[in-house]
Design an enzyme around this catalytic site. Structure first.
Site, PDB file in Angstrom:
ATOM      1  CG  HIS A   1       0.093   6.803   5.429  1.00 30.83           C
ATOM      2  ND1 HIS A   1       1.227   7.274   6.055  1.00 30.83           N
ATOM      3  CD2 HIS A   1       0.313   5.486   5.209  1.00 30.83           C
ATOM      4  CE1 HIS A   1       2.090   6.273   6.193  1.00 30.83           C
ATOM      5  NE2 HIS A   1       1.566   5.174   5.704  1.00 30.83           N
TER       6      HIS A   1
ATOM      7  N   GLY B   1       0.832  -1.190   0.000  1.00 28.76           N
ATOM      8  CA  GLY B   1       0.000   0.000   0.000  1.00 28.76           C
ATOM      9  C   GLY B   1       0.867   1.240   0.000  1.00 28.76           C
TER      10      GLY B   1
ATOM     11  CB  CYS C   1       4.914   2.139   7.409  1.00 32.61           C
ATOM     12  SG  CYS C   1       4.497   3.614   6.475  1.00 32.61           S
ATOM     13  CG  LEU C   2       6.509   0.906   1.422  1.00 36.04           C
ATOM     14  CD1 LEU C   2       5.959   1.257   0.049  1.00 36.04           C
ATOM     15  CD2 LEU C   2       7.616  -0.130   1.318  1.00 36.04           C
TER      16      LEU C   2
ATOM     17  CG  HIS D   1      -0.841   1.282   7.218  1.00 34.48           C
ATOM     18  ND1 HIS D   1       0.084   0.825   8.136  1.00 34.48           N
ATOM     19  CD2 HIS D   1      -0.152   2.109   6.385  1.00 34.48           C
ATOM     20  CE1 HIS D   1       1.269   1.371   7.862  1.00 34.48           C
ATOM     21  NE2 HIS D   1       1.151   2.138   6.807  1.00 34.48           N
ATOM     22  CD  GLU D   2      -1.309   2.434   2.656  1.00 37.13           C
ATOM     23  OE1 GLU D   2      -0.850   3.593   2.569  1.00 37.13           O
ATOM     24  OE2 GLU D   2      -0.599   1.467   2.972  1.00 37.13           O
TER      25      GLU D   2
ATOM     26  CD  GLN E   1       3.223   5.707   2.654  1.00 34.99           C
ATOM     27  OE1 GLN E   1       2.249   5.182   2.141  1.00 34.99           O
ATOM     28  NE2 GLN E   1       4.195   5.000   3.192  1.00 34.99           N
TER      29      GLN E   1
HETATM   30 ZN    ZN Z   1       2.398   3.324   5.698  1.00 37.91          ZN
END
Ligand code: ZN
Length: 150
Positions: free
Chosen positions: A134, A46, A88-89, A130-131, A51
């Site tokens: 963000h 995701g 998370c990236l 989660h997304e 991000q």
């Molecule tokens: Zn994330």
């Protein structure tokens, strides 16, 4: 398509609230394509627009069941509970348990500007939450469970 640089924890942009997308134009479509490519290259499941430094309410998710693109997503229903490890990236090398609903129903727009209802369970529900977090400047590390539940 092009990959974009993934912002990492400590970057202020990750803590800001993203804005509603008013119009889905070519720029937004290119952004969606770039987000998908960036997510795939980073081996993520995701990615949310902040991000990559874009404060718009857009996310892409692929938990192995195909690409899901969501614009202006809103969680309209939650059921149950699950605790599972998340990463998370934007937060490299950190993983930990987060409590999420086991089921969510999300209302969003797709790339054609059509309203869609997306239902997710288990890992997909986790990814949606989660997304969407963000988009409000929330990271999973804000929600880590104190102790791991058996
Ligand atoms: Zn994330």
């Amino acid at each position: 398509m092009a990959t974009r640089q993934i912002r990492k924890v400590g970057d202020d942009v990750l803590r800001k609230k993203s804005k509603i997308v008013e119009k889905i134009d070519q720029k937004i479509l290119t952004l969606l394509d770039d987000m998908y490519e960036t997510m795939k290259e980073a081996d993520g499941v995701g990615l949310a627009a902040p991000q990559i430094g874009i404060l718009k309410r857009i996310a892409v998710i692929d938990v192995g069941e195909g690409l899901v693109e969501i614009i202006n997503p809103q969680i309209i229903e939650r059921k149950g509970e699950q605790v599972g490890d998340e990463g998370c990236l934007s937060v490299p090398n950190e993983y930990g348990p987060v409590k999420r609903p086991n089921y969510v129903k999300v209302k969003a727009l797709n790339r054609n500007g059509e309203e869609v209802i997306i239902e997710g369970e288990e890992f997909f529900a986790r990814a949606l939450c989660h997304e969407i977090d963000h988009l409000d400047g929330v990271l999973f590390t804000d929600k880590l469970e104190e102790e791991i539940i058996d």
